[in-house]
Design a protein around this motif. Structure first.
Motif, PDB file in Angstrom:
ATOM      1  N   UNK A   1      39.645  42.839  32.497  1.00  0.00           N
ATOM      2  CA  UNK A   1      39.071  42.768  33.842  1.00  0.00           C
ATOM      3  C   UNK A   1      38.430  44.090  34.267  1.00  0.00           C
ATOM      4  N   UNK A   2      38.836  45.173  33.643  1.00  0.00           N
ATOM      5  CA  UNK A   2      38.353  46.491  34.041  1.00  0.00           C
ATOM      6  C   UNK A   2      39.383  47.205  34.870  1.00  0.00           C
ATOM      7  N   UNK A   3      39.693  48.424  34.493  1.00  0.00           N
ATOM      8  CA  UNK A   3      40.702  49.196  35.215  1.00  0.00           C
ATOM      9  C   UNK A   3      40.062  49.875  36.417  1.00  0.00           C
ATOM     10  N   UNK A   4      39.656  49.065  37.368  1.00  0.00           N
ATOM     11  CA  UNK A   4      39.056  49.537  38.607  1.00  0.00           C
ATOM     12  C   UNK A   4      39.460  48.591  39.727  1.00  0.00           C
ATOM     13  N   UNK A   5      39.184  48.989  40.942  1.00  0.00           N
ATOM     14  CA  UNK A   5      39.626  48.233  42.108  1.00  0.00           C
ATOM     15  C   UNK A   5      39.098  46.807  42.091  1.00  0.00           C
ATOM     16  N   UNK A   6      37.832  46.643  41.723  1.00  0.00           N
ATOM     17  CA  UNK A   6      37.238  45.320  41.751  1.00  0.00           C
ATOM     18  C   UNK A   6      37.788  44.447  40.633  1.00  0.00           C
ATOM     19  N   UNK A   7      37.830  44.981  39.421  1.00  0.00           N
ATOM     20  CA  UNK A   7      38.322  44.194  38.302  1.00  0.00           C
ATOM     21  C   UNK A   7      39.748  43.718  38.515  1.00  0.00           C
ATOM     22  N   UNK A   8      40.616  44.613  38.981  1.00  0.00           N
ATOM     23  CA  UNK A   8      42.000  44.237  39.202  1.00  0.00           C
ATOM     24  C   UNK A   8      42.146  43.301  40.406  1.00  0.00           C
ATOM     25  N   UNK A   9      41.230  43.391  41.377  1.00  0.00           N
ATOM     26  CA  UNK A   9      41.243  42.450  42.496  1.00  0.00           C
ATOM     27  C   UNK A   9      40.899  41.048  42.015  1.00  0.00           C
ATOM     28  N   UNK A  10      39.965  40.936  41.087  1.00  0.00           N
ATOM     29  CA  UNK A  10      39.653  39.621  40.527  1.00  0.00           C
ATOM     30  C   UNK A  10      40.827  39.079  39.722  1.00  0.00           C
ATOM     31  N   UNK A  11      41.512  39.949  39.004  1.00  0.00           N
ATOM     32  CA  UNK A  11      42.694  39.491  38.267  1.00  0.00           C
ATOM     33  C   UNK A  11      43.759  38.982  39.236  1.00  0.00           C
ATOM     34  N   UNK A  12      43.983  39.724  40.330  1.00  0.00           N
ATOM     35  CA  UNK A  12      44.940  39.288  41.336  1.00  0.00           C
ATOM     36  C   UNK A  12      44.482  37.976  41.975  1.00  0.00           C
ATOM     37  N   UNK A  13      43.195  37.847  42.226  1.00  0.00           N
ATOM     38  CA  UNK A  13      42.668  36.601  42.793  1.00  0.00           C
ATOM     39  C   UNK A  13      42.973  35.428  41.870  1.00  0.00           C
ATOM     40  N   UNK A  14      42.809  35.619  40.565  1.00  0.00           N
ATOM     41  CA  UNK A  14      43.138  34.556  39.609  1.00  0.00           C
ATOM     42  C   UNK A  14      44.612  34.187  39.685  1.00  0.00           C
ATOM     43  N   UNK A  15      45.489  35.180  39.830  1.00  0.00           N
ATOM     44  CA  UNK A  15      46.917  34.917  39.954  1.00  0.00           C
ATOM     45  C   UNK A  15      47.229  34.148  41.242  1.00  0.00           C
ATOM     46  N   UNK A  16      46.476  34.417  42.313  1.00  0.00           N
ATOM     47  CA  UNK A  16      46.671  33.677  43.557  1.00  0.00           C
ATOM     48  C   UNK A  16      46.189  32.237  43.430  1.00  0.00           C
ATOM     49  N   UNK A  17      45.142  32.019  42.656  1.00  0.00           N
ATOM     50  CA  UNK A  17      44.735  30.644  42.342  1.00  0.00           C
ATOM     51  C   UNK A  17      45.868  29.930  41.619  1.00  0.00           C
ATOM     52  N   UNK A  18      46.459  30.589  40.644  1.00  0.00           N
ATOM     53  CA  UNK A  18      47.565  30.004  39.898  1.00  0.00           C
ATOM     54  C   UNK A  18      48.756  29.696  40.798  1.00  0.00           C
ATOM     55  N   UNK A  19      48.948  30.496  41.848  1.00  0.00           N
ATOM     56  CA  UNK A  19      50.057  30.292  42.781  1.00  0.00           C
ATOM     57  C   UNK A  19      49.781  29.173  43.774  1.00  0.00           C
ATOM     58  N   UNK A  20      48.544  28.686  43.826  1.00  0.00           N
ATOM     59  CA  UNK A  20      48.211  27.584  44.710  1.00  0.00           C
ATOM     60  C   UNK A  20      47.604  27.958  46.035  1.00  0.00           C
ATOM     61  N   UNK A  21      47.181  29.210  46.195  1.00  0.00           N
ATOM     62  CA  UNK A  21      46.506  29.609  47.438  1.00  0.00           C
ATOM     63  C   UNK A  21      45.136  28.927  47.482  1.00  0.00           C
ATOM     64  N   UNK A  22      44.804  28.203  48.544  1.00  0.00           N
ATOM     65  CA  UNK A  22      43.552  27.428  48.546  1.00  0.00           C
ATOM     66  C   UNK A  22      42.273  28.234  48.734  1.00  0.00           C
ATOM     67  N   UNK A  23      42.312  29.332  49.485  1.00  0.00           N
ATOM     68  CA  UNK A  23      41.097  30.123  49.686  1.00  0.00           C
ATOM     69  C   UNK A  23      41.428  31.601  49.494  1.00  0.00           C
ATOM     70  N   UNK A  24      40.731  32.217  48.559  1.00  0.00           N
ATOM     71  CA  UNK A  24      40.905  33.639  48.276  1.00  0.00           C
ATOM     72  C   UNK A  24      39.546  34.311  48.399  1.00  0.00           C
ATOM     73  N   UNK A  25      39.519  35.442  49.077  1.00  0.00           N
ATOM     74  CA  UNK A  25      38.295  36.242  49.165  1.00  0.00           C
ATOM     75  C   UNK A  25      38.547  37.595  48.530  1.00  0.00           C
ATOM     76  N   UNK A  26      37.770  37.919  47.511  1.00  0.00           N
ATOM     77  CA  UNK A  26      37.854  39.228  46.856  1.00  0.00           C
ATOM     78  C   UNK A  26      36.568  39.978  47.140  1.00  0.00           C
TER      79      UNK A  26
END
Length: 457
Positions: free
Chosen positions: A280-305
């Protein structure tokens, strides 16, 4: 919501007094009517990748290699895996994944101001302006129209400890200006999406409010909740009780979160394998997208990165240097990893991914007074966005612009259409209404579905 930014300890849970609420000023909240579940969508989650500041369409997704030099800029275009569709040379991974994406090149509206355009982009509505006010008054307020997550929260209230929306990694604030469109507006603070103001790339990243304090078990927490309810009901005057309702609703959410671990596990980014985080890239944006993917997996319906901070893509100065050295490589790497992971797990079939800014940039290159390096200014008449997943037909470009990417030659698609497309994908009824505190009904879906995303062009 502000919960992820603080820790909850015993004293904080028990410190509820009349003095603390009688002097507060809480807005009335709105409500929803109509069936919220009769739509036709396939999405269980929507991930909005907000490129705040507005990326230049001419330097990303709608390049014009035959335009004059003062229009086309410094970058070259490259072919993608989709015949006839090209992108910027600094988006090589996107070029190889274009079969998963639809690029919409005729997004359009009329607001060239960052704050006004952000509200439009995140709500599908113009920013309210106070009577007798000016554009400078159009900062965030409780008169705003609710954003996507807030509207969904009132249509489909949850009690499972999973928030309807999470925004990360920062709130859009610059000096005295707070960007409108980031919260629940007239629906009230109960429906505000979660706001994460932490950098997931920080080795010490954690969300304290999603974990119990040492020595506090779930059973002890339940006991404290009963004690708190007794204090609130027995010791507050009737007038004060009414004023504490919004705070009580936030307490309910806090307890729900602390006794459920699905979302808490999603924030444990350090549990990801090092090679995954590297992709994902060791930067704020890349890790935010990785976290966003984890929130999708957790069932959060709307995520804004959001990529970067406020107006990261506001490239009035050094447009090509900033994009070449930082913005485009991080975007390219992060999106590629996100799409690979969503595809590998099958989640892309039920996740709508939208990548957009609040507008684009001017076709003509310009240099600000006192600056030596050129850039591009604000431009809302035409800009580009990316859509994928949840039934979107990949491998196509929707819409055509003129020779300098200034205006649409085919049908323009507005933020209202994006709003309608998002809620249709989530299966929200097309007759859903949000009622403001004055009792006025507002149609949530105020545009049309971007049909070519699904049917082709």
């Amino acid at each position: 919501m502000t919960f992820p930014q603080v820790s909850f300890d015993r004293r904080q849970f028990l410190q509820v007094s009349a003095a603390g609420v009688i002097g507060s000023s809480l807005p009335l909240s709105g409500r929803a009517i109509a069936n919220p579940t009769s739509g036709t969508g396939r999405a269980k989650s929507v991930l909005i990748v907000l490129l705040s500041g507005g990326p230049a369409q001419l330097d990303t997704l709608d390049m014009k290699p035959n335009a004059p030099a003062e229009i086309r800029g410094e970058f070259s275009s490259i072919d993608t895996v989709t015949p006839g569709v090209s992108v910027c040379e600094h988006l090589p991974r996107l070029a190889q994944q274009m079969d998963r994406w639809s690029v919409v090149r005729t997004m359009s509206h009329t607001e060239h101001n960052h704050l006004l355009a952000t509200h439009v982009a995140l709500t599908g509505r113009p920013t309210p302006i106070p009577r007798g006010g000016s554009d400078l008054d159009r900062v965030e307020s409780r008169n705003d129209f609710p954003n996507f997550a807030a509207a969904l929260d009132v249509l489909r209230p949850r009690s499972d400890g999973i928030p309807s929306g999470v925004s990360l990694p920062n709130y859009l604030i610059e000096g005295p200006l707070t960007w409108p469109g980031q919260h629940a507006g007239f629906l009230g603070p109960k429906h505000d999406p979660w706001q994460i103001n932490h950098d997931p790339n920080d080795p010490n990243f954690r969300i304290d409010s999603l974990s119990l304090q040492p020595g506090v078990t779930s059973s002890r927490l339940v006991s404290r909740r009963q004690l708190l309810e007794d204090l609130n009901s027995n010791r507050l005057a009737p007038a004060a009780k009414g004023r504490t309702s919004a705070f009580g609703e936030q307490q309910d959410l806090a307890f729900s979160l602390l006794t459920s671990d699905r979302v808490a596990r999603a924030f444990e980014v350090n549990s990801e394998a090092a090679e995954v985080r590297d992709r994902y890239g060791r930067n704020k944006f890349g890790q935010s997208l990785m976290l966003a993917r984890r929130l999708v997996e957790a069932g959060v319906p709307i995520i804004q990165a959001t990529m970067g901070i406020v107006q990261t893509w506001d490239t009035h100065v050094d447009n090509w240097g900033r994009m070449k050295n930082t913005l485009l490589p991080q975007l390219d790497q992060g999106l590629a990893a996100l799409m690979d992971d969503l595809s590998a797990t099958g989640l892309l079939d039920q996740t709508l991914v939208v990548v957009m800014g609040e507008f684009g940039r001017t076709p003509k290159i310009s240099t600000l007074p006192g600056e030596a390096v050129a850039g591009r200014d604000h431009w809302a008449a035409t800009y580009s966005g990316l859509f994928a997943g949840a039934g979107v037909r990949g491998g196509q470009a929707v819409g055509q612009t003129d020779a300098i990417a200034a205006y649409p030659l085919s049908q323009p698609w507005s933020p209202a259409d994006v709003c309608t497309t998002i809620f249709d994908a989530l299966g929200v009824s097309h007759d859903a209404l949000l009622v403001d505190p004055l009792g006025r009904p507002n149609h949530l879906l105020n545009g049309q579905v971007i049909a070519p995303l699904y049917a082709g062009v």
